[in-house]
Design an enzyme around this catalytic site. Structure first.
Site, PDB file in Angstrom:
ATOM      1  N   GLU A 157       0.866  -1.036  -0.051  1.00 28.09           N
ATOM      2  CA  GLU A 157      -0.090   0.014   0.209  1.00 28.09           C
ATOM      3  C   GLU A 157       0.749   1.277  -0.110  1.00 28.09           C
ATOM      4  O   GLU A 157       0.268   2.349   0.359  1.00 28.09           O
ATOM      5  CB  GLU A 157      -0.991   0.048   1.239  1.00 28.09           C
ATOM      6  CG  GLU A 157      -2.084  -1.102   0.955  1.00 28.09           C
ATOM      7  CD  GLU A 157      -2.829  -1.256  -0.338  1.00 28.09           C
ATOM      8  OE1 GLU A 157      -3.133  -0.212  -0.634  1.00 28.09           O
ATOM      9  OE2 GLU A 157      -3.023  -2.367  -0.569  1.00 28.09           O
ATOM     10  N   ASP A 212      -1.559  -1.580  -9.580  1.00 30.22           N
ATOM     11  CA  ASP A 212      -2.070  -2.841  -9.274  1.00 30.22           C
ATOM     12  C   ASP A 212      -2.442  -3.634 -10.707  1.00 30.22           C
ATOM     13  O   ASP A 212      -2.923  -2.877 -11.783  1.00 30.22           O
ATOM     14  CB  ASP A 212      -3.249  -2.704  -8.647  1.00 30.22           C
ATOM     15  CG  ASP A 212      -3.250  -2.448  -7.145  1.00 30.22           C
ATOM     16  OD1 ASP A 212      -2.040  -2.517  -6.785  1.00 30.22           O
ATOM     17  OD2 ASP A 212      -4.128  -1.940  -6.547  1.00 30.22           O
TER      18      ASP A 212
END
Length: 674
Positions: A125, A219
């Site tokens: 993250e 991602d």
């Protein structure tokens, strides 16, 4: 002739530990496989990839041919592998020895299975704290990637962020690549020719005597799993068009991070503040501050002063999730306690099974919530507790704990009492409610108190009729999940009402009013005693364990004359893994009554079984004397990339009886299916 810009292109692939196999297989079919197959056809398109450890294990087991294709791309020099912690932990929130163990474990896995030891690492993250530098450096990681927002918050100008910088902590150095926010939002959402034109335009801004880089790392799920993206990326050919366009451009050259790092010098020293990507800083804030923050950002964008002031827009940090959500904080502090117990064991007593459980309990997903994150998903929290409970049982075999002790585990200023035997553990929160905040069955590896207290979320204000009609039309390309407003379930205002108290087990009421208790001393340290005062009546509550049974006994003292209408009730919030799916049911006398997703009411109940196929076990509730039994599913409302959804968190059981002078005994018995 203008020197081409270096495109450093990387993707991150991740699935949470505990995710449903069918979800992972679908992700593979719609994203991982077609992405690898497309890239395999273009050996000259160099790229970086990070597969998180659990996902890599899953793919190696279930799709060995595709992993052989990836291995071949590594062998021929097309792919650079990036490391990380093995179970995708947020490195900043786990102990130093676990950071090092996690990183080394994953680097060894990559070398063994794919033939390359990583030089770079993906930060989960993109959570940055300077404290992670020593562990990364000590594990031979030379560079990591973070958002350009991190650098802007440190005072850097956007024009400077076309290479890598260096930082240091405790005499260890690490280099940092800034990911372009513009590229994160363009790829793959804008048309391929627009993205290529943007990349080519960067070649016009080269600084003398240095090679500029366009840095992308995001991602991989954006390339097939996010709404609309499979059709856009593969059926309509976005990815192939992008690759072909990049390779055909004389103004763009694809390059590995490692090669750029080896040939280019650092842009200089930088010290980044503690932060993550910008959206995370909003998600980590409590509701009211999040409203203020989001409104301020929107105002800045509307009035045109956002870009020049972006570095001063700082919301919360990732660790705020522990202060926002008591359930997240509780899991985290339980993990830290077990990590310390594991580290304190003599080396010869530590086992690989213990280490695997510890590392799995540190997986990030169930600890936070935003557009992504899985705190609201019971199956992801369950995976954390499965491993915590298994680890605790293994540690107890080496170094047994007392059967009764007291501490403030979650650092909230309120102690908890632990009662435990070889089969069960009950943790009682010593607040005024005297309920159970954790209830573990070791044979089932399950915490039956693992539910979520419903609270108001920042994004709930989007759930308004006028917003449901808001158009998501875009001039070209497709919408990012960050910009979508959609609904997976019908949601009413009632569904959004926050809970008035923690959703623990055995929270009590008298005539509809919450009871408050004081703890009393007990003659037997295997029993915890509480007392509540209602006028001249004293209500006593005792909690104890007996083998595989939790027994809670209620009694009353004082003048009961004329008190026949005093109605006592207790609320038991049970986390049943099957939730409202087909695998969970109420049974009585070998007869199925209803699934957990349906309401149920029974008068004069003495015994009922809650049978759960996912759990591979059952809970049997006994009441003596008989009680009125009421049960219904307890839902929360949350957001995900798929839209707003209702998720069943627990079976909410209410037992009702008339308060009389004799005792009321409630027993929960836990059984594992053979």
């Amino acid at each position: 002739m203008t020197q081409p810009v270096s495109l450093l292109f990387g993707v991150h692939a991740h699935q949470p530990i505990g995710n449903f196999p069918e979800v992972v297989k679908d992700a593979h079919e719609r994203c991982y496989r077609p992405f690898l197959e497309t890239l395999f056809r273009y050996p000259e398109f160099h790229f970086a990839v990070h597969f998180s450890g659990w996902l890599l294990d899953f793919l190696l087991e279930h799709y060995p041919q595709d992993m052989a294709m990836l291995r071949e791309m590594v062998k021929r020099g097309q792919v650079e592998l990036f490391g990380a912690g093995d179970t995708e932990p947020v490195l900043a929130v786990i102990p130093e020895q676990d950071r090092i163990g996690q990183i080394k474990t994953f680097s060894s896995k990559l070398k063994k299975n794919l033939g390359q030891k990583p030089q770079g690492a993906w930060l989960t993250e993109r959570v940055w704290e300077a404290t992670v530098v020593p562990a990364l450096a000590d594990c031979d990681i030379r560079y990591v990637i973070v958002d350009d927002y991190h650098f802007i918050c440190a005072g850097k100008d956007q024009a400077e962020l076309d290479g890598y910088f260096s930082t240091e902590e405790n005499r260890r150095t690490l280099d940092l690549f800034p990911i372009s926010e513009q590229l994160r939002y363009k790829l793959p959402f804008s048309p391929a020719h627009d993205a290529i034109a943007y990349l080519a335009s960067l070649a016009d801004h080269q600084q003398p005597n240095r090679q500029s880089a366009a840095i992308y790392f995001d991602d991989i799920e954006k390339f097939g799993i996010w709404p609309e993206t499979y059709h856009w990326v593969y059926t309509q050919g976005w990815l192939e068009q992008f690759i072909q366009g990049v390779l055909a451009s004389s103004r763009i050259q694809v390059q590995h991070f490692r090669d750029y790092h080896a040939h280019e010098k650092t842009r200089g020293i930088v010290y980044l503040p503690t932060t993550s990507y910008m959206e995370m800083s909003e998600w980590a804030l409590p509701t009211i501050p999040a409203h203020i923050y989001a409104d301020l950002v929107q105002r800045a964008k509307t009035e045109g002063w956002y870009e020049r002031s972006k570095s001063f827009f700082r919301g919360g940090i990732w660790k705020n999730f522990f202060s926002r959500y008591p359930e997240s904080n509780w899991m985290h502090k339980r993990m830290l306690g077990l990590s310390a117990r594991y580290a304190a064991l003599p080396a010869k007593q530590r086992t690989s099974a213990m280490q695997q459980c510890l590392y799995a309990s540190q997986a990030n997903d169930a600890y936070w919530h935003g557009l992504f994150g899985g705190l609201y998903l019971p199956h992801l929290r369950r995976a954390i507790y499965n491993n915590l409970i298994e680890l605790e049982a293994l540690l107890d075999q080496c170094q047994p704990r007392p059967t009764h002790y007291e501490e403030d585990t979650d650092l909230d200023g309120i102690n908890e009492i632990y009662l435990q035997n070889s089969q069960l553990q009950a943790v009682i929160k010593l607040n005024v409610f005297a309920g159970l905040c954790e209830l573990d069955a070791y044979a089932l590896k399950h915490n039956f108190a693992d539910t979520l207290t419903r609270q108001t979320e920042h994004y709930h204000r989007k759930i308004q009729p006028e917003l449901q009609q808001k158009s998501n039309h875009h001039q070209s390309g497709i919408a990012s999940a960050h910009d979508r407003i959609s609904f997976k379930h019908v949601i009413s205002q009632t569904d959004l009402q926050p809970d008035t108290h923690p959703q623990h087990l055995f929270v009590d009421y008298l005539n509809g009013n919450l009871l408050t208790y004081q703890k009393l001393p007990a003659d037997d340290d295997k029993i915890v005693c509480f007392q509540s005062t209602h006028g001249q009546i004293l209500i006593n509550k005792q909690i104890r364990l007996k083998q595989n049974q939790l027994i809670v006994t209620y009694g009353s003292d004082g003048d009961m004359d004329g008190k026949e209408n005093l109605q006592m009730q207790t609320e038991i919030n049970l986390a049943m893994p099957s939730c409202d799916g087909p695998g969970g049911r109420y049974r009585q006398q070998k007869r199925n009554l209803a699934g957990f997703g349906l309401p149920l009411e029974i008068n004069d109940l003495e015994s009922i079984m809650l049978e759960d196929d996912t759990l591979k076990g059952s809970v049997i509730l006994h009441a003596s004397p008989a009680v009125i039994f009421q049960a219904h599913p307890h839902f929360s409302v949350s957001q995900s990339e798929g839209g707003f959804e209702k998720i069943m968190q627990a079976v909410k059981i209410t037992l009702i009886w008339t308060l009389v002078s004799n005792q009321q005994k409630i027993c929960l018995q836990f059984e594992k299916r053979d």
